[in-house]
Design an enzyme around this catalytic site. Structure first.
Site, short mmCIF file in Angstrom:
data_model
loop_
_atom_site.label_atom_id
_atom_site.label_comp_id
_atom_site.label_asym_id
_atom_site.label_seq_id
_atom_site.Cartn_x
_atom_site.Cartn_y
_atom_site.Cartn_z
N LYS A 188 0.87 -1.18 0.00
CA LYS A 188 0.00 0.00 0.00
C LYS A 188 0.90 1.22 0.00
O LYS A 188 1.38 1.65 1.05
CB LYS A 188 -0.88 -0.03 1.25
CG LYS A 188 -2.22 0.62 1.12
CD LYS A 188 -2.22 2.05 0.65
CE LYS A 188 -2.05 3.04 1.76
NZ LYS A 188 -1.85 4.43 1.26
N GLY A 241 5.74 4.90 9.09
CA GLY A 241 4.87 6.08 9.01
C GLY A 241 4.70 6.70 10.38
O GLY A 241 5.55 6.55 11.27
N SER A 242 3.56 7.34 10.57
CA SER A 242 3.35 8.12 11.79
C SER A 242 2.89 7.23 12.96
O SER A 242 2.34 6.15 12.77
CB SER A 242 2.29 9.19 11.53
OG SER A 242 1.05 8.58 11.28
N THR A 245 -0.94 6.39 12.94
CA THR A 245 -1.33 5.27 12.08
C THR A 245 -0.84 3.96 12.69
O THR A 245 -1.54 2.94 12.66
CB THR A 245 -0.78 5.46 10.65
OG1 THR A 245 -1.25 6.71 10.16
CG2 THR A 245 -1.24 4.36 9.72
N GLY A 246 0.36 3.99 13.27
CA GLY A 246 0.88 2.78 13.92
C GLY A 246 -0.06 2.27 15.00
O GLY A 246 -0.33 1.07 15.10
N GLU A 264 7.72 1.02 12.14
CA GLU A 264 8.85 1.95 12.16
C GLU A 264 8.24 3.34 12.12
O GLU A 264 7.67 3.74 11.11
CB GLU A 264 9.79 1.69 10.97
CG GLU A 264 11.19 2.24 11.21
CD GLU A 264 11.41 3.60 10.59
OE1 GLU A 264 11.16 4.60 11.30
OE2 GLU A 264 11.82 3.65 9.43
N CYS A 299 12.99 10.05 8.62
CA CYS A 299 12.59 9.65 9.97
C CYS A 299 13.74 9.76 10.97
O CYS A 299 13.53 10.08 12.12
CB CYS A 299 11.95 8.27 9.97
SG CYS A 299 12.89 7.06 9.09
N GLU A 398 7.49 15.36 16.64
CA GLU A 398 8.15 15.26 15.34
C GLU A 398 7.51 16.25 14.35
O GLU A 398 6.29 16.28 14.22
CB GLU A 398 8.01 13.84 14.79
CG GLU A 398 8.76 13.67 13.49
CD GLU A 398 8.65 12.25 12.93
OE1 GLU A 398 7.55 11.69 12.92
OE2 GLU A 398 9.69 11.71 12.51
#
Ligand code: ADP
Length: 494
Positions: A188, A241-242, A245-246, A264, A299, A398
């Protein structure tokens, strides 16, 4: 790389992109598409399929079928290796085309994108291709009369959700080990950076990967990503990603089949400069590059600069000089050092962080503004804010933009305390000529990677992963393989 070739490639029209399911290009089930806007100039580049949950489920079904009939996992290792090596060769052969396509999509400066994207994607695929026939199972030291064998089996269907900053490199970090170990994959890509990744998936098919083994569905995270997360037929989710979302992915796993979830996530990486650094000019230049390249959309970016108080003013002046000298602009010009911010929304968020930092007592030394607005693109001047207290928003959250917060410290203990004072633990840097101090700092900073007298340097041979809310599990190196295998014990009476 040469500018003439880049200029010729940038003039080419970009075709519409569809999903790749079971080796076929397919449109969204409801025919919907999403506009792809180039962050370099705000123009419409092309359209990609805006996937539905049904599209994602079709891709997962294809991946499951490919896994169950062992059309990939069942091939001799030497055959799988050959296909993956061919794929790496094709990525390399098409490197400039892929890099330019990716830059038109996500805005990273080409000087970095060329190396970091097709360059490391090919190296990563090759690394796992070469490893796959050298990974043995084990025989356990069991009592006489018993044979304990430990097999390494593929997990099954791996769902990989990829961000927009380095789509090909990060995509390869997931696809490489997953495919090498015989899994099927559904990819995705991110909404604002799918093109080069989709082209890379096409090349895998040209290299001979059987249909259904690697599928890719474009669209919105909240729709197709959610469908992947909630699927009962995905065995492992791998994500970069963020943090938000994690968290959702872990919830999806809990709500569905308890699939494995490897994350990650973000970072707020400290770059700690002591007065005894071997070369303060080099430290300043690397500190600037470590936060401003790719407009800070990295990142592991060294976004917190911790400077020993005795050199604070001079060192900040040196970093500011380096920042001002960086060439920001057209990401497809070879001389550009800082390309475009990926989207207007990201640019607005970056500027919001600067405002908050000032409201909390920070002092903008350089930058802090949108620039080159007449290009229609999304550019931000490299920004340095001093007077950032360890608990300030800029020290804790971040940004994912070209914004560096500076905090002074007096002692090594204080530096370690500040370095470890966020929820993150992805990366860090230390600048000192004192070997013992360097080792103490490496041990003291709680992150997945610590650089000493350097910052950055991608290499597939070392693991990459965070602690704390920067995530779990590792990409890169042989350690990444663990995410893509199940250990099976065969306990055999002799
Ligand atoms: P970033 O801030 O880097 O864009 P995101 O976490 O929003 O980070 O995006 C990273 C990837 O996660 C993208 O591919 C995006 O489409 C996907 N994503 C976003 N929201 C969801 C969601 N609810 N479920 C699954 N994937 C998602």
């Amino acid at each position: 790389m040469d500018q003439t070739k880049i200029d010729a490639l940038r003039m080419q029209a970009v075709p519409d992109f569809k999903h790749l399911i079971n080796g076929q290009h397919v449109a969204a089930s409801d025919g919907a598409t999403m506009d792809v806007v180039s962050p370099a100039d705000g123009t419409l580049l092309t359209r990609v399929a805006k996937g539905t949950a049904a599209d994602m489920n079709a891709a997962i079904t294809a991946a499951r079928a490919a896994f169950e009939d062992r059309r990939w996992a069942g091939q001799p290792p030497a055959t799988r290796k050959k296909v993956l090596l061919k794929w790496a060769d094709l990525i390399e052969a098409n490197a400039l085309e892929l890099a330019v396509l990716g830059v038109r999509d996500n805005g990273t400066e080409i000087s970095m994108a060329f190396r970091a994207e097709p360059g490391s994607a090919a190296a990563t695929i090759r690394f796992y291709a070469e490893a796959l026939d050298k990974l043995y199972g084990e025989i356990a030291p069991t009592p006489p009369g018993i044979l304990g064998m430990i097999h390494k089996e593929p997990v099954g269907v791996v769902g990989a959700i990829i961000p927009w900053n380095f789509p090909m490199m990060i995509g390869a970090w997931k696809m490489g080990p997953a495919l090498a170990m015989g899994n099927s994959v559904v990819l995705k890509p991110a909404e604002t950076a799918s093109l080069s990744l989709m082209r890379m998936v096409e090349l895998a098919h040209e290299a001979g990967l059987p249909p259904g083994v690697l599928n890719a569905v474009t669209g919105e995270g909240a729709v197709v990503g959610e469908a992947m997360g909630l699927s009962m037929d995905v065995d492992a989710l791998v994500f970069t990603g963020s943090g938000g979302t994690g968290r959702r992915l872990m919830t999806y796993a809990a709500q569905s089949n308890l699939k494995r979830v490897y994350l990650e996530l973000g970072g707020k990486s400290p770059n700690v400069v002591f007065a005894d650094a071997p070369n303060l000019d080099e430290a300043a230049a690397v500190a600037a590059a470590g936060i401003f390249r790719n407009a800070g959309q990295v990142c592991v970016a060294g976004s917190r600069l911790l400077v020993e108080a005795s050199i604070h003013d001079d060192f900040v002046a040196a970093v500011a000089k380096a920042a001002k000298a960086m060439r920001v602009g057209d990401p497809l010009k070879l001389e550009t050092q800082v390309g475009a911010v990926n989207s207007e929304a990201q640019l607005d968020a970056n500027l919001g962080f600067v405002e908050t930092a000032m409201a909390e007592g920070g002092n903008v030394v350089t930058g802090g503004t949108r620039i080159l607005q007449d290009t229609g693109g999304y550019y931000m001047a490299p920004t340095i804010v001093t007077g950032v207290t360890p608990d300030a928003t800029l020290a804790q959250k971040e940004v994912f933009g070209p914004v560096l917060g500076v905090t002074p410290f007096e002692t090594e203990e204080e530096a370690i305390g500040i370095a470890n004072s966020t929820v993150y633990g992805l990366a860090g840097g230390v600048w000192t000529a004192n070997l013992s101090r360097a080792h103490r700092m490496v041990a003291g900073i709680r992150t997945g990677v610590v650089h000493v007298n350097t910052y950055g340097g991608p290499d597939v041979a070392v693991p990459m992963g965070g602690v704390g809310q920067s995530g779990n599990g590792h990409d890169k190196s042989l350690h990444a393989i663990d995410k893509y295998i199940n250990l099976k014990t065969a306990w055999i009476k002799l």
